[in-house]
Design a protein around this motif. Structure first.
Motif: not given
Length: 105
Positions: A5-29
């Motif tokens: 996956x590649x995540x990016x948001x318009x401001x490039x701050x919080x949502x970019x990393x929140x999305x990455x964390x959500x995907x990693x957590x759910x996939x690993x589970x």
């Protein structure tokens, strides 16, 4: 299943990393192999390599911003999704991807 996956948001701050964390957590589970590259305000982190591409079942890309290097995913199924949906509907997103890939077998 191997997910990239590649995540990016318009401001490039919080949502970019929140999305990455959500995907990693759910996939690993679920016992999936996952690697998420972030393209944030500080540049590209955790960059997906040629080795990572081998054997990948799907690539998830956020569609809120232009993703750099999309051409490297040629030949791998790509899902474009809003960053908010990755954060809020991660399980549903992965369910749909799994169902779709299983229907292609």
């Amino acid at each position: 299943m191997k997910i990239l996956a590649v995540t990016a948001c318009p401001t490039g701050i919080a949502h970019t990393y929140m999305a990455a964390e959500a995907l990693e957590k759910e996939a690993k589970e679920r016992g999936f192999e996952v690697k998420v590259e972030t393209q944030g305000s500080i540049g590209i982190e955790n960059e997906i390599t040629k080795d990572d591409l081998e054997g990948a079942d799907v690539v998830i890309l956020t569609k809120d911003m232009a993703i750099k290097g999309k051409d490297r995913f040629k030949g791998i199924p790509v899902v474009n999704v809003a960053i908010g949906d990755i954060i809020k509907k991660t399980g549903l997103l992965l369910d749909k991807i799994v169902d779709h890939l299983n229907s292609k077998k």
